[in-house]
Structure formats: C-alpha cells, structure tokens
Design a protein around this motif. Structure first.
Motif, mmCIF file in Angstrom:
data_model
loop_
_atom_site.group_PDB
_atom_site.id
_atom_site.type_symbol
_atom_site.label_atom_id
_atom_site.label_comp_id
_atom_site.label_asym_id
_atom_site.label_seq_id
_atom_site.Cartn_x
_atom_site.Cartn_y
_atom_site.Cartn_z
ATOM 1 N N GLU A 1 7.832 -71.354 82.495
ATOM 2 C CA GLU A 1 8.058 -72.749 83.133
ATOM 3 C C GLU A 1 8.912 -73.664 82.477
ATOM 4 O OE1 GLU A 1 5.477 -76.433 85.099
ATOM 5 O OE2 GLU A 1 4.417 -74.990 83.924
ATOM 6 N N PHE A 2 8.840 -73.810 81.271
ATOM 7 C CA PHE A 2 9.911 -74.508 80.523
ATOM 8 C C PHE A 2 10.143 -74.129 79.025
ATOM 9 C CE2 PHE A 2 5.537 -76.281 79.899
ATOM 10 C CZ PHE A 2 5.644 -76.349 78.216
ATOM 11 N N ILE A 3 10.859 -74.707 78.537
ATOM 12 C CA ILE A 3 11.026 -74.483 77.018
ATOM 13 C C ILE A 3 11.280 -75.736 76.315
ATOM 14 C CG2 ILE A 3 13.506 -73.953 77.223
ATOM 15 C CD1 ILE A 3 13.746 -72.053 74.936
ATOM 16 N N THR A 4 10.935 -75.989 75.206
ATOM 17 C CA THR A 4 10.886 -77.362 74.510
ATOM 18 C C THR A 4 12.457 -77.228 73.877
ATOM 19 O OG1 THR A 4 10.325 -76.555 72.297
ATOM 20 C CG2 THR A 4 8.632 -77.409 73.849
ATOM 21 N N ASN B 1 22.691 -85.927 80.574
ATOM 22 C CA ASN B 1 23.454 -87.032 80.577
ATOM 23 C C ASN B 1 22.760 -87.956 80.024
ATOM 24 O OD1 ASN B 1 25.895 -85.739 81.629
ATOM 25 N ND2 ASN B 1 25.296 -86.029 83.636
ATOM 26 N N GLU B 2 21.687 -87.979 79.264
ATOM 27 C CA GLU B 2 21.003 -89.021 78.447
ATOM 28 C C GLU B 2 20.692 -88.406 77.121
ATOM 29 O OE1 GLU B 2 17.889 -90.896 80.515
ATOM 30 O OE2 GLU B 2 18.975 -90.886 82.417
ATOM 31 N N VAL B 3 20.775 -89.217 76.006
ATOM 32 C CA VAL B 3 20.609 -88.951 74.626
ATOM 33 C C VAL B 3 19.137 -88.535 74.696
ATOM 34 C CG1 VAL B 3 20.692 -89.769 72.335
ATOM 35 C CG2 VAL B 3 22.625 -90.281 73.905
ATOM 36 N N GLY C 1 9.941 -82.059 71.243
ATOM 37 C CA GLY C 1 9.162 -81.148 72.008
ATOM 38 C C GLY C 1 9.493 -81.797 73.526
ATOM 39 N N LYS C 2 10.502 -82.204 73.797
ATOM 40 C CA LYS C 2 10.835 -82.491 75.277
ATOM 41 C C LYS C 2 10.887 -81.234 75.950
ATOM 42 C CE LYS C 2 12.368 -85.057 78.707
ATOM 43 N NZ LYS C 2 11.603 -85.667 79.746
ATOM 44 N N LYS C 3 10.541 -81.184 77.136
ATOM 45 C CA LYS C 3 10.460 -79.905 77.994
ATOM 46 C C LYS C 3 11.606 -79.699 78.843
ATOM 47 C CE LYS C 3 5.550 -79.975 78.192
ATOM 48 N NZ LYS C 3 4.337 -80.099 79.099
ATOM 49 N N LEU C 4 12.227 -78.572 78.770
ATOM 50 C CA LEU C 4 13.530 -78.206 79.542
ATOM 51 C C LEU C 4 13.165 -77.459 80.504
ATOM 52 C CD1 LEU C 4 15.846 -77.681 76.807
ATOM 53 C CD2 LEU C 4 15.394 -79.942 77.313
ATOM 54 N N PRO D 1 13.972 -75.209 84.304
ATOM 55 C CA PRO D 1 15.234 -74.748 85.099
ATOM 56 C C PRO D 1 15.693 -76.022 85.821
ATOM 57 C CG PRO D 1 13.385 -73.411 85.192
ATOM 58 C CD PRO D 1 12.702 -74.433 84.459
ATOM 59 N N GLY D 2 17.260 -75.916 85.762
ATOM 60 C CA GLY D 2 18.058 -76.889 86.214
ATOM 61 C C GLY D 2 18.527 -77.937 85.089
ATOM 62 N N SER D 3 17.940 -78.194 84.229
ATOM 63 C CA SER D 3 18.258 -78.858 83.248
ATOM 64 C C SER D 3 19.528 -78.479 82.630
ATOM 65 C CB SER D 3 17.160 -79.082 81.962
ATOM 66 O OG SER D 3 15.996 -79.700 82.352
ATOM 67 N N VAL D 4 20.183 -79.614 82.104
ATOM 68 C CA VAL D 4 21.528 -79.469 81.601
ATOM 69 C C VAL D 4 21.583 -80.196 80.126
ATOM 70 C CG1 VAL D 4 24.300 -79.712 81.393
ATOM 71 C CG2 VAL D 4 22.679 -79.345 83.705
ATOM 72 N N VAL D 5 21.878 -78.984 78.881
ATOM 73 C CA VAL D 5 21.917 -79.570 77.684
ATOM 74 C C VAL D 5 23.284 -79.431 77.255
ATOM 75 C CG1 VAL D 5 20.993 -79.450 75.334
ATOM 76 C CG2 VAL D 5 19.616 -78.790 77.364
ATOM 77 N N GLU D 6 23.861 -80.804 76.797
ATOM 78 C CA GLU D 6 24.995 -80.833 76.020
ATOM 79 C C GLU D 6 24.987 -81.305 74.531
ATOM 80 O OE1 GLU D 6 28.222 -83.019 78.651
ATOM 81 O OE2 GLU D 6 26.452 -83.398 79.867
ATOM 82 N N ILE D 7 25.780 -80.519 73.817
ATOM 83 C CA ILE D 7 25.817 -80.664 72.391
ATOM 84 C C ILE D 7 27.118 -80.679 71.935
ATOM 85 C CG2 ILE D 7 24.958 -80.035 70.302
ATOM 86 C CD1 ILE D 7 22.879 -78.501 71.460
ATOM 87 N N PRO D 8 27.810 -81.879 71.848
ATOM 88 C CA PRO D 8 29.393 -81.959 71.211
ATOM 89 C C PRO D 8 29.330 -80.952 70.103
ATOM 90 C CG PRO D 8 28.465 -84.168 71.573
ATOM 91 C CD PRO D 8 27.238 -83.292 71.722
#
Length: 83
Positions: A10-13, A43-45, A50-53, A55-62
């Motif tokens: 369902e999610f990944i942390t 788009n939010e810091v 432990g934040k759950k990610l 499906p549909g989440s977007v993670v950006e790491i410069p």
C-alpha cells in the motif's frame, strides 16, 4: 533524471525509499540525511523518515532525481486490460 518506483504494498516510508534507491546505505542514516538535504514530496519539503509514500506520490531530491511512486498492482492491472 526521472524514475518510476514500483511498490508491491500500500505504501513505502520515506526512509525505506531512500534506502531502496541507494541514496543512503542504511535505514539509520535517514534522519541525518533528511536533516542535511532537501527532499520534496509532492512539491513540499519533507523531513520525516516515517512519512508514507503512496502510489501517485512524487519525490524530488536535488542532485538525485525525480521519482514517481507507482503500485505494481496497478501496472499489472493496466497490462491485463490492454490485452
């Protein structure tokens, strides 16, 4: 770099994600990494390991890339419907 990350639950942390993508070498480094580096979740810091990610989440790491979280179940379902 843009990359799709397929998960089979369902999610990944966020901490699990960082380790899965070899951004950190152990789960214990997640708290330190998030305190020293900017990580954007939809788009939010975000600085909670432990934040759950979901499906549909977007993670950006410069410096590392942009990652799209996708469910393996959705991929399999889409493939079956395309037959």
């Amino acid at each position: 770099m843009k990359k799709t990350i397929k998960i089979d639950r369902e999610f990944i942390t966020l901490g699990q994600f960082l380790k899965h993508e070899n951004i950190i070498s152990s789960g214990g480094m997640a708290k330190w990494y998030l305190s020293e580096h900017t990580v954007l979740l939809d788009n939010e810091v975000e600085d909670r390991r432990g934040k759950k990610l979901y499906p549909g989440s977007v993670v950006e790491i410069p410096g590392e890339g942009t990652f799209f979280i996708q469910s393996e179940n959705e991929t399999a379902k889409a493939n079956e419907e395309g037959k």
